[in-house]
Design a protein around this motif. Sequence first.
Motif, PDB file in Angstrom:
ATOM      1  N   ASP A  25     -33.420  14.956 -34.584  1.00 49.78           N
ATOM      2  CA  ASP A  25     -31.987  15.054 -33.975  1.00 49.78           C
ATOM      3  C   ASP A  25     -32.055  16.415 -33.318  1.00 49.78           C
ATOM      4  O   ASP A  25     -32.126  17.287 -34.281  1.00 49.78           O
ATOM      5  N   THR A  42     -32.013  11.213 -30.472  1.00 54.69           N
ATOM      6  CA  THR A  42     -30.899  11.448 -30.742  1.00 54.69           C
ATOM      7  C   THR A  42     -30.281  12.663 -30.342  1.00 54.69           C
ATOM      8  O   THR A  42     -30.548  14.190 -31.124  1.00 54.69           O
ATOM      9  N   SER A  99     -27.269  15.725 -28.293  1.00 57.59           N
ATOM     10  CA  SER A  99     -25.900  17.031 -28.045  1.00 57.59           C
ATOM     11  C   SER A  99     -25.976  18.139 -27.711  1.00 57.59           C
ATOM     12  O   SER A  99     -27.393  18.496 -27.964  1.00 57.59           O
TER      13      SER A  99
END
Length: 264
Positions: free
Chosen positions: A33, A59, A61
């Motif tokens: 991630d 994932t 962000s």
Amino acid sequence: MHINLQGKTALVTASTGGIGFAIAKGLALTGADVIINGRSDSSVDKALARLREAAPQATLSGIAADLGNAEGAGILTAALPVVDILVNNAGIYKLADFFEGDDDCWEDHWQTNVMSGVRLSRALVPAMLERGWGRVVFISSESARNVPADMIHYGVSKTAQLSLARGLAKRVAGSGVTVNSVLPGPTLSDGLADMFEEERARSGKTLETLTTEFVMTHRPTSLIQRAATVDEVANMVVYVCSKQSSATSGAALRVDGGVVDDIL
């Protein structure tokens, strides 16, 4: 060798372009991630869109924060989840003669190139120690060992990163957390491409040709006799972040194409 970082969360600072983006992509493709970071929301959003195209299963962000000061580092750390891998890639460079570069020039380089890594490591490594596993990587430069006469301030900051990484590796010895430095040499990053854009348009030469000419003129000791790609640098970083690299800590690992002319 199959590197699998599923279940691990990685933060790569200054990762909206160049080497940082390539590192973020490499880590995402191993299953980690990935949290990317840039100075503005717009740059982070654009980088996330590119990264999702390259690693659609990952994932991802992003957090916008300027790591050139303590406030920005605080904004970033306050917004982070638990992090297993920290890649301190944030850095600046500016041509300035030693006798003309003022205190602000030195301070800007010190805050971004050195203190950003200090602040993030201080905030994030304790949780790694509690879990018994972690990876910290400082993206230094061959300029740490081959200090450029026209950017002494930059070279000093990059040498300081090597000391910081080595000292931190000693501080966390035996914990399952490793700390290393990676030293790129001339690399065909976004910044280098921008520097040659006008010459490329004028001469009609390819970017690869221009960067090779630059390397052979300014870094004639290069053994690969060209600029490295950002992916070649990222490959080393991804390995150092992997579970397979557990016996490597406190090291300064060169991806400089052999520019530094010694055997160590």
